[in-house]
Design a protein around this motif. Structure first.
Motif, PDB file in Angstrom:
ATOM      1  N   ARG A 131      58.675 -61.606 -35.749  1.00 44.23           N
ATOM      2  CA  ARG A 131      58.064 -60.839 -34.673  1.00 44.23           C
ATOM      3  C   ARG A 131      58.725 -59.468 -34.572  1.00 44.23           C
ATOM      4  O   ARG A 131      59.719 -59.175 -35.242  1.00 44.23           O
ATOM      5  N   TYR A 132      58.199 -58.626 -33.706  1.00 38.01           N
ATOM      6  CA  TYR A 132      58.685 -57.260 -33.545  1.00 38.01           C
ATOM      7  C   TYR A 132      60.187 -57.215 -33.241  1.00 38.01           C
ATOM      8  O   TYR A 132      60.927 -56.444 -33.834  1.00 38.01           O
ATOM      9  N   GLN A 133      60.642 -58.047 -32.323  1.00 39.42           N
ATOM     10  CA  GLN A 133      62.059 -58.041 -31.954  1.00 39.42           C
ATOM     11  C   GLN A 133      62.931 -58.376 -33.161  1.00 39.42           C
ATOM     12  O   GLN A 133      64.024 -57.819 -33.327  1.00 39.42           O
ATOM     13  N   GLN A 134      62.469 -59.254 -34.022  1.00 43.07           N
ATOM     14  CA  GLN A 134      63.231 -59.610 -35.214  1.00 43.07           C
ATOM     15  C   GLN A 134      63.286 -58.446 -36.207  1.00 43.07           C
ATOM     16  O   GLN A 134      64.265 -58.311 -36.930  1.00 43.07           O
ATOM     17  N   LEU A 135      62.249 -57.612 -36.240  1.00 45.81           N
ATOM     18  CA  LEU A 135      62.304 -56.401 -37.069  1.00 45.81           C
ATOM     19  C   LEU A 135      63.452 -55.524 -36.592  1.00 45.81           C
ATOM     20  O   LEU A 135      64.241 -55.021 -37.384  1.00 45.81           O
ATOM     21  N   ARG A 136      63.545 -55.353 -35.285  1.00 43.51           N
ATOM     22  CA  ARG A 136      64.605 -54.517 -34.706  1.00 43.51           C
ATOM     23  C   ARG A 136      65.985 -55.102 -34.997  1.00 43.51           C
ATOM     24  O   ARG A 136      66.915 -54.380 -35.303  1.00 43.51           O
ATOM     25  N   GLU A 137      66.108 -56.415 -34.942  1.00 38.07           N
ATOM     26  CA  GLU A 137      67.377 -57.079 -35.245  1.00 38.07           C
ATOM     27  C   GLU A 137      67.769 -56.896 -36.707  1.00 38.07           C
ATOM     28  O   GLU A 137      68.945 -56.962 -37.045  1.00 38.07           O
ATOM     29  N   ARG A 138      66.797 -56.659 -37.561  1.00 36.19           N
ATOM     30  CA  ARG A 138      67.057 -56.437 -38.989  1.00 36.19           C
ATOM     31  C   ARG A 138      67.300 -54.968 -39.306  1.00 36.19           C
ATOM     32  O   ARG A 138      67.366 -54.582 -40.461  1.00 36.19           O
ATOM     33  N   GLY A 139      67.380 -54.146 -38.277  1.00 32.97           N
ATOM     34  CA  GLY A 139      67.717 -52.745 -38.484  1.00 32.97           C
ATOM     35  C   GLY A 139      66.537 -51.812 -38.613  1.00 32.97           C
ATOM     36  O   GLY A 139      66.696 -50.651 -38.983  1.00 32.97           O
ATOM     37  N   ILE A 140      65.343 -52.287 -38.326  1.00 34.60           N
ATOM     38  CA  ILE A 140      64.164 -51.419 -38.352  1.00 34.60           C
ATOM     39  C   ILE A 140      63.980 -50.898 -36.923  1.00 34.60           C
ATOM     40  O   ILE A 140      63.519 -51.632 -36.052  1.00 34.60           O
ATOM     41  N   VAL A 170      58.325 -57.791 -45.646  1.00 38.30           N
ATOM     42  CA  VAL A 170      59.243 -56.841 -45.024  1.00 38.30           C
ATOM     43  C   VAL A 170      60.502 -56.698 -45.887  1.00 38.30           C
ATOM     44  O   VAL A 170      60.992 -55.590 -46.107  1.00 38.30           O
ATOM     45  N   GLU A 171      60.998 -57.808 -46.415  1.00 36.57           N
ATOM     46  CA  GLU A 171      62.182 -57.761 -47.278  1.00 36.57           C
ATOM     47  C   GLU A 171      61.896 -56.980 -48.556  1.00 36.57           C
ATOM     48  O   GLU A 171      62.735 -56.198 -49.014  1.00 36.57           O
ATOM     49  N   GLU A 172      60.722 -57.164 -49.138  1.00 34.51           N
ATOM     50  CA  GLU A 172      60.342 -56.426 -50.344  1.00 34.51           C
ATOM     51  C   GLU A 172      60.225 -54.939 -50.044  1.00 34.51           C
ATOM     52  O   GLU A 172      60.641 -54.099 -50.838  1.00 34.51           O
ATOM     53  N   TRP A 173      59.649 -54.586 -48.901  1.00 35.11           N
ATOM     54  CA  TRP A 173      59.547 -53.187 -48.492  1.00 35.11           C
ATOM     55  C   TRP A 173      60.944 -52.569 -48.378  1.00 35.11           C
ATOM     56  O   TRP A 173      61.178 -51.474 -48.884  1.00 35.11           O
ATOM     57  N   ALA A 174      61.871 -53.282 -47.729  1.00 33.27           N
ATOM     58  CA  ALA A 174      63.234 -52.784 -47.558  1.00 33.27           C
ATOM     59  C   ALA A 174      63.923 -52.619 -48.916  1.00 33.27           C
ATOM     60  O   ALA A 174      64.632 -51.632 -49.146  1.00 33.27           O
TER      61      ALA A 174
END
Length: 64
Positions: free
Chosen positions: A5-14, A48-52
């Motif tokens: 979810r969105y919050q998890q994106l933020r937790e991953r540094g996005i 998301v991991e592939e994008w990063a």
């Protein structure tokens, strides 16, 4: 397959806002989310991991 979810994106540094993410998605510069129903969306974790990974690989070396 795992959804994040969105919050998890933020937790991953996005750090981007939802508005900026939508701009990137429309430009094809960030993976599109999946509609989970109602007002819920999530991203596929592997996309998301592939994008990063691609972003990290394409960075310019920093001159020392």
């Amino acid at each position: 397959m795992k959804f994040i979810r969105y919050q998890q994106l933020r937790e991953r540094g996005i750090p981007w806002t939802r508005v900026h993410l939508n701009r990137l998605i429309k430009a094809g510069d960030f993976p599109a989310p999946v509609n989970l129903g109602g007002n819920s969306i999530a991203w596929i974790e592997s996309e998301v991991e592939e994008w990063a990974k691609r972003k990290a690989e394409s960075r310019e070396p920093v001159a020392a």
